[in-house]
Design a protein around this motif. Sequence first.
Motif, PDB file in Angstrom:
ATOM      1  N   ARG A 141      -8.474  21.186  84.573  1.00 49.91           N
ATOM      2  CA  ARG A 141      -9.699  21.036  83.797  1.00 49.91           C
ATOM      3  C   ARG A 141     -10.845  20.709  84.747  1.00 49.91           C
ATOM      4  O   ARG A 141     -10.970  19.583  85.232  1.00 49.91           O
ATOM      5  N   GLU A 142     -11.679  21.708  85.002  1.00 48.31           N
ATOM      6  CA  GLU A 142     -12.740  21.593  85.992  1.00 48.31           C
ATOM      7  C   GLU A 142     -13.981  22.336  85.519  1.00 48.31           C
ATOM      8  O   GLU A 142     -13.895  23.204  84.639  1.00 48.31           O
ATOM      9  N   PRO A 143     -15.140  22.051  86.098  1.00 52.88           N
ATOM     10  CA  PRO A 143     -16.366  22.752  85.697  1.00 52.88           C
ATOM     11  C   PRO A 143     -16.333  24.230  86.092  1.00 52.88           C
ATOM     12  O   PRO A 143     -15.756  24.601  87.114  1.00 52.88           O
ATOM     13  N   LEU A 153      -9.844  25.244  81.204  1.00 57.08           N
ATOM     14  CA  LEU A 153      -9.987  24.612  79.900  1.00 57.08           C
ATOM     15  C   LEU A 153      -9.035  23.452  79.675  1.00 57.08           C
ATOM     16  O   LEU A 153      -9.279  22.602  78.813  1.00 57.08           O
ATOM     17  N   SER A 154      -7.908  23.426  80.409  1.00 58.42           N
ATOM     18  CA  SER A 154      -6.942  22.351  80.215  1.00 58.42           C
ATOM     19  C   SER A 154      -6.095  22.189  81.465  1.00 58.42           C
ATOM     20  O   SER A 154      -6.023  23.084  82.312  1.00 58.42           O
ATOM     21  N   GLY A 190      -4.878  28.274  88.365  1.00 58.34           N
ATOM     22  CA  GLY A 190      -5.135  26.867  88.608  1.00 58.34           C
ATOM     23  C   GLY A 190      -5.796  26.621  89.946  1.00 58.34           C
ATOM     24  O   GLY A 190      -6.685  25.769  90.076  1.00 58.34           O
ATOM     25  N   ALA A 191      -5.366  27.372  90.954  1.00 59.73           N
ATOM     26  CA  ALA A 191      -5.969  27.256  92.292  1.00 59.73           C
ATOM     27  C   ALA A 191      -7.262  28.048  92.403  1.00 59.73           C
ATOM     28  O   ALA A 191      -7.931  27.988  93.442  1.00 59.73           O
ATOM     29  N   ARG A 192      -7.587  28.839  91.376  1.00 59.16           N
ATOM     30  CA  ARG A 192      -8.847  29.595  91.295  1.00 59.16           C
ATOM     31  C   ARG A 192      -8.957  30.592  92.453  1.00 59.16           C
ATOM     32  O   ARG A 192     -10.010  30.714  93.087  1.00 59.16           O
TER      33      ARG A 192
END
Length: 325
Positions: free
Chosen positions: A170-172, A163-164, A114-116
């Motif tokens: 949910r981000e590009p 994706l969610s 989530g934090a990428r």
Amino acid sequence: MFDVGIAPAGPEGAGSTMFELPGGVPIYESLDPRFGDCIDLVSQLEVLYTGCRWAEGPVYFAELQQLLFSDIPNRRMLRYDEVTGQVSLFRPVTGNANGNTRDRTGRLITCEQGARRVIRTEYDGSVTVVADSFEGRRLNSPNDAVVSADGSIWFTDPTYGLLSDFVGNREPQEQATCNVFRIAPDGTMTIVADDFWKPNGLAFSPDESKLYVADSGLLPDPDGPHHIRVFDVREDGRLTGGEVLAEISPGIPDGLRVDDGGRVWVGAGDGVHCISPEGDLLGKIRLPEACANLTFGGPKRNRLYMTATTSLYAVFVNVRGVQRP
């Protein structure tokens, strides 16, 4: 000694429960006589904890006799104590932590999809960001990681966390492809494979001459792959090959681990599949839920821990996981 712990918030589960599959379905399914050498028919499947939304990323700390694992949608990490049988809260808030591993000095490496980013927990409990971007663009959603003998960190970067809002944000997507990355000991970060639909679990062969990577593109694309690929690892860290070792069904291949005989153990829709180094499906450990990830633990590295949707399971097997820090 490295203390993995933030002070526990009290027990959330206790002990273990022996489990039998509904309808008398056998726990083990042998598809090759060689599977008989891998299992211990005296050992029973145990349910160690239940109450997760999506359990993932088990990592074992032998010196503490503890296992950490992620609960992705709940944005937390939990800790199972082998001595007491208790499960407690390890990290109450994460960036949707997914896969975990340890570096060569024993520090915790975590993929926060989530934090990428990929983070490292230092000996004092502080957090260092290992990677969150590549060539000026944010990572997709790091999924799982492994550390090689030279200290390099290898991790997969699909887009599941984009994706969610359930398992991420949910981000590009900013990276053009879903990659396997390698971070060298000097911090240099490179793409070692960029031709995956959705790279997922990964693991080295015992001598680290091969890297196994799952492609779980079937989720969410019904035309996507659901197989394990095998690469040759060069001395300079580059990969060659990439042939399909085995197709996994039902479900998708997820987390991977390798035992000291070179067999690949992979989470799947019906439990855990055991694959020979040649790609033969030897047998299965049946679970009542889809298995997302697994790791070997215990004093002899012969206790297979499995994170499967809502629960943490364990069973003693007749193989040992590859020795890691």
